[in-house]
Design an enzyme around this catalytic site. Structure first.
Site, PDB file in Angstrom:
ATOM      1  N   ARG A 232     -15.032 -30.037  59.350  1.00 59.38           N
ATOM      2  CA  ARG A 232     -14.225 -31.221  59.598  1.00 59.38           C
ATOM      3  C   ARG A 232     -12.866 -30.834  60.154  1.00 59.38           C
ATOM      4  O   ARG A 232     -12.185 -29.964  59.607  1.00 59.38           O
ATOM      5  CB  ARG A 232     -14.039 -32.022  58.307  1.00 59.38           C
ATOM      6  CG  ARG A 232     -13.384 -33.384  58.530  1.00 59.38           C
ATOM      7  CD  ARG A 232     -13.396 -34.233  57.298  1.00 59.38           C
ATOM      8  NE  ARG A 232     -12.523 -33.693  56.253  1.00 59.38           N
ATOM      9  CZ  ARG A 232     -12.196 -34.350  55.132  1.00 59.38           C
ATOM     10  NH1 ARG A 232     -12.698 -35.545  54.919  1.00 59.38           N
ATOM     11  NH2 ARG A 232     -11.406 -33.794  54.242  1.00 59.38           N
TER      12      ARG A 232
ATOM     13  N   THR B  91      -8.194 -34.958  62.749  1.00 68.93           N
ATOM     14  CA  THR B  91      -8.912 -36.201  63.042  1.00 68.93           C
ATOM     15  C   THR B  91      -9.865 -36.610  61.929  1.00 68.93           C
ATOM     16  O   THR B  91     -10.340 -37.746  61.902  1.00 68.93           O
ATOM     17  CB  THR B  91      -9.732 -36.044  64.325  1.00 68.93           C
ATOM     18  OG1 THR B  91     -10.754 -35.043  64.113  1.00 68.93           O
ATOM     19  CG2 THR B  91      -8.850 -35.604  65.486  1.00 68.93           C
TER      20      THR B  91
ATOM     21  N   ASP C 178     -22.220 -25.546  47.017  1.00 67.47           N
ATOM     22  CA  ASP C 178     -21.611 -24.803  45.921  1.00 67.47           C
ATOM     23  C   ASP C 178     -22.634 -24.516  44.823  1.00 67.47           C
ATOM     24  O   ASP C 178     -22.694 -23.412  44.271  1.00 67.47           O
ATOM     25  CB  ASP C 178     -20.437 -25.569  45.341  1.00 67.47           C
ATOM     26  CG  ASP C 178     -19.186 -25.479  46.215  1.00 67.47           C
ATOM     27  OD1 ASP C 178     -19.162 -24.624  47.122  1.00 67.47           O
ATOM     28  OD2 ASP C 178     -18.250 -26.256  45.991  1.00 67.47           O
TER      29      ASP C 178
END
Length: 211
Positions: A107, A111, A205
């Site tokens: 990401r 933005t 994770d």
């Protein structure tokens, strides 16, 4: 009973439910989590490949010749790194001739939109493409990945995910109405930080034992 529509398939199978329960349990350790993820992926991939094209052939059994059906088409698996790797082994086990690509997304902090830092895929034209992304949350990553694959020639993209949020399903089907979604559960919603509820936490994770 498996629930199917043109866009969304929810694999409501007793085995899928049992495996998903173990993945949801916060006490499940990474080794067990990886095992359960692989087994559930097998169930999901079987559903995702239900309508692969086949061709007629014959084989000799120990007794006689008989008619058979063989797969007739190319399949490409593309896990979204890193969590999608938890679903990949099920695909390669079931389809030894499958070709594999990889999509690395992250990401953009400015933005908040997904960007690609790595994309390596074989030729996609004429192939069934299994996009592997365990969590369909906001739908941003899956929609972006689907667009990347289409730019490279994919015309039959199927998203295989463990759990999906209604928000993610809505976004993916709005941006890519031709992409089918195969999942073990349509969960309740997203929370205020974008996690699926009830969900199962951060899949990557938990898969790799990181935080």
């Amino acid at each position: 009973m498996t629930i199917r529509s043109d866009k969304l398939t929810i694999v409501d199978h007793p085995l899928a439910g049992h495996l998903l329960a173990g993945l949801r349990d916060k006490r499940t350790e990474p080794e067990r989590f990886r095992f359960l993820a692989g087994r559930l992926a097998t169930v999901l991939v079987l559903e995702a490949t239900r309508d692969l094209p086949t061709r007629a052939s014959t084989v000799m059994t120990p007794l006689t010749q008989t008619d058979v059906r063989l797969l007739d088409g190319k399949v490409v698996a593309v896990p979204i790194l890193r969590a999608g790797l938890g679903l990949l082994e099920a695909v390669t086990d079931l389809l030894p001739d499958v070709r594999v690509g990889y999509a690395g997304l992250e990401r953009d902090e400015g933005t908040l939109q997904p960007t690609s830092y790595y994309l390596k895929v074989p030729a996609l034209q004429g192939s069934t493409v299994l996009l592997l992304d365990p969590m369909l949350a906001t739908g941003g990553s899956a929609a972006f990945a689907a667009a990347l694959l289409k730019e490279r020639g994919a015309t039959d993209v199927r998203l295989v995910c463990v759990v999906a949020a209604p928000e993610g399903v809505a976004r993916l089907t709005a941006e890519h109405p031709d992409v089918r979604i195969i999942t073990a559960s349509l969960d309740e919603s997203l929370n205020d930080v974008g996690f699926i509820v009830p969900g199962l936490g951060d899949f990557g994770d938990r898969l790799f034992g990181t935080e």
